[in-house]
Structures are given as structure tokens and as C-alpha cells.
Design a protein around this motif. Structure first.
Motif, PDB file in Angstrom:
ATOM      1  N   VAL A  62       4.816 -58.822  29.894  1.00  0.00           N
ATOM      2  CA  VAL A  62       4.717 -57.928  31.054  1.00  0.00           C
ATOM      3  C   VAL A  62       4.464 -58.728  32.336  1.00  0.00           C
ATOM      4  N   VAL A  63       3.548 -59.676  32.272  1.00  0.00           N
ATOM      5  CA  VAL A  63       3.250 -60.503  33.460  1.00  0.00           C
ATOM      6  C   VAL A  63       4.484 -61.290  33.873  1.00  0.00           C
ATOM      7  N   SER A  65       7.610 -60.506  33.324  1.00  0.00           N
ATOM      8  CA  SER A  65       8.613 -59.596  33.863  1.00  0.00           C
ATOM      9  C   SER A  65       8.266 -59.162  35.281  1.00  0.00           C
ATOM     10  N   LEU A  66       6.993 -58.849  35.533  1.00  0.00           N
ATOM     11  CA  LEU A  66       6.580 -58.447  36.874  1.00  0.00           C
ATOM     12  C   LEU A  66       6.794 -59.572  37.873  1.00  0.00           C
ATOM     13  N   ASP A  67       6.504 -60.794  37.445  1.00  0.00           N
ATOM     14  CA  ASP A  67       6.681 -61.938  38.342  1.00  0.00           C
ATOM     15  C   ASP A  67       8.160 -62.180  38.619  1.00  0.00           C
ATOM     16  N   THR A  69      10.664 -60.026  38.537  1.00  0.00           N
ATOM     17  CA  THR A  69      11.320 -58.957  39.294  1.00  0.00           C
ATOM     18  C   THR A  69      10.726 -58.747  40.670  1.00  0.00           C
ATOM     19  N   VAL A  71       7.883 -57.316  41.484  1.00  0.00           N
ATOM     20  CA  VAL A  71       7.165 -56.053  41.629  1.00  0.00           C
ATOM     21  C   VAL A  71       5.735 -56.325  42.069  1.00  0.00           C
ATOM     22  N   SER A  72       5.323 -55.677  43.157  1.00  0.00           N
ATOM     23  CA  SER A  72       3.955 -55.863  43.655  1.00  0.00           C
ATOM     24  C   SER A  72       3.643 -54.752  44.644  1.00  0.00           C
TER      25      SER A  72
END
Length: 302
Positions: A62-63, A65-67, A69, A71-72
Motif C-alpha cells: 500500500v505504501v 502504491s501510494l508513493d 501514484t 496520492v497525498s
């Protein structure tokens, strides 16, 4: 002396052996021997260790993938001004008579697309499911190609199928029907085949023992057990078809989605709001119809 035989044992340790044979667990005499229950404790430890490992891998994924893409919360804050401008343009929705007439026509077309696609998708999906289900017993030279076809149908998104059919048959709702039908057929084939394979085997074996053929066994013992679940899947697919028709309309496949795409490209936000409300009402109506039909079939809906 052995109380059961009335004689002295030939081996002085016989009494001890008899006492150990009474079925009770005792601590081992050998200090290197694993105590009772030690194996179960080891299994529990390994399972706990595996769960923690899976959790760590999931968090890391998850971390990562968030990094990757981007996403923040910072990106949401930066885009808030644009979002606020769009939201402000949606109100009040446009309600002139000409627009409402065109919206009503688009809603009817969307409903027609969803029902026609449901018909073709269900027919193809059920046929593929009967060929794919293991307990039906179709020959491998038929079941394997059916499984491959279903995989191809559901692996390609409706939007890509719509592009193909728009290029083949031209703009309009027919392309949308063909596109949604193929994807729905692949999805229903997988889900329905799993429902068929999950039925109780006892009635199936009872019918087979009477000498019934594979087709008769499927009709009399397998399909009736999975009938309600299959009907529920078909009704849910109808709801999905409504939403899919709104998406493929952006590439010219008809329905309310095509009107949505035109309004967005021309920045007619008030007209867009009216179309969004109409789509929401259509989805809600279809959902209520689906719940009513499932309740009539005995589903525990509230």
C-alpha cells in the motif's frame, strides 16, 4: 501382579506399561522428547508468523502504491480551487423543457442499452458457465476453450470493447449493447460457474445414481440449487450495466453517457448537473426493482 490377568508379569515394567495404556497424557520420561501439545503450539506459532508476514507485505504494498501514484493530501489541497469552480458551476441544475426532454430520451436509451446487454450477456454467460463448471462434466476440449473465451471477454474493459464496436458498427447505442454484453458474459460465466460448483453434492450424486445423463443431472440437481444465487447475480449485473452504459457513452456508444461527455467537453456544468441527477435517479430505481425481485425470490433484504 496384574489385576486383569491375575498373574505376575514376565517383565517387571509391565505394570508401568499398563498404567501408561489407560489413554491419559503424561509428561515424557525423556527430557529430549517433545511434550504433548507441542506440535500444535508450533503450528500456531507458524500461522501467527505467517499472518504477521502477510500483514507487513500488504502494508508495504500500500505504501509503495501510494508513493508511486502520487496520492497525498497535498495534491487534494492543490486541486481544491479547480474542484470548487466545477462544483459551483453545477448549481443550480438546468431545468428548461428542451433539456429535460433530451435528458429523458437519453435515460430511456440508457435503460434500453442495459436491458439488451443484460439479455445477450446472460445468454452467453450462462452457456459458458454450464460448459465451465466442473460438476457439470463437460469434456475438456469444450470446457477449456469456454474458460478462455470467458477470460478474454471479462479481461477487456467495456470502454475498450466500445471503441472496437464504435469503429465496427459506428456511433450509437448498438455499439454500447455489444460492448457491455461481452464483458457481462465473461463476468457472469465466472461467477455463475462458481455458484454451480458450490452446490450440495448429495442431490447431484443421487440423481447420477439413477442413470441420468449429464444434461439431466445439471437440469434436475445442479441448476435448481443455484437458481436464486444466479438470479441475484443477473440482477446485480443489470445495475452494473447501467453504470457501464454511462461510461462507454463518452466514446460515442449512446445513452446518457454520451450526453455527459458532450456537456463536460463544452463546459456546460448546469446541464451536466441535470444529467448526473437523472443518472442517479435511474440507478436508484433499478436498485429498488432489483431488491424487490430478489425479495420475491426469498432473499433476506430489508
Amino acid at each position: 501382579m496384574n489385576p486383569r490377568t491375575g498373574s505376575f508379569p514376565a517383565n517387571p515394567s509391565q505394570d508401568a506399561v499398563d498404567e501408561r495404556d489407560d489413554g491419559k497424557e503424561r509428561l515424557p520420561t525423556d527430557l529430549n522428547q517433545e511434550p504433548p501439545g507441542g506440535g500444535r503450539a508450533a503450528v500456531r506459532y507458524r500461522r501467527s508468523k505467517t499472518r504477521w508476514l502477510v500483514l507487513v507485505i500488504a502494508i508495504a504494498a500500500v505504501v509503495w502504491s501510494l508513493d508511486g501514484t502520487g496520492v497525498s493530501f497535498a495534491s487534494l489541497i492543490e486541486g481544491w480551487d479547480n474542484a470548487r469552480e466545477i462544483l459551483a458551476g453545477l448549481f443550480p441544475p438546468q431545468t428548461d423543457e428542451e433539456l429535460l426532454r433530451s435528458v429523458g430520451k437519453a435515460v430511456v436509451e440508457t435503460l434500453q442499452i442495459s436491458i439488451a446487454a443484460l439479455f445477450f450477456g446472460t445468454v452467453m454467460g450462462l452457456l459458458l458457465a454450464l460448459l465451465m463448471a466442473g460438476n457439470i462434466g463437460a469434456p475438456k476440449w469444450i470446457s477449456l476453450p469456454a474458460r478462455w473465451v470467458a477470460t478474454v471477454f471479462r479481461s477487456v474493459p467495456e470502454l475498450l470493447w466500445a471503441l472496437v464496436f464504435v469503429a465496427a458498427v459506428g456511433l450509437g447505442p448498438a455499439a454500447g449493447v455489444y460492448a457491455i454484453s461481452l464483458h457481462a458474459a465473461g463476468l457472469l460465466a465466472k461467477l455463475v460457474s462458481e455458484q454451480l460448483e458450490a452446490v450440495d453434492v448429495a442431490p447431484v450424486e443421487a440423481v447420477r445414481l439413477t442413470g441420468a445423463t449429464r444434461l439431466a443431472t445439471a437440469v434436475l440437481a445442479i441448476v435448481p440449487q443455484a437458481r436464486n444465487n444466479i438470479a441475484s447475480l443477473v440482477l446485480y449485473q443489470w445495475e452494473c450495466n447501467i453504470r457501464s452504459s454511462a461510461i462507454i457513452g463518452f466514446v460515442g456508444a449512446g445513452g446518457i453517457g454520451q450526453a455527459l461527455g458532450i456537456s463536460m467537453r463544452l463546459f456546460r456544468y448546469e446541464e451536466l448537473a441535470t444529467l448526473m441527477i437523472a443518472l442517479l435517479l435511474l440507478v436508484l430505481v433499478v436498485d429498488q426493482i432489483s431488491r424487490f425481485l430478489r425479495r420475491r425470490m426469498g432473499a433476506a433484504t430489508r
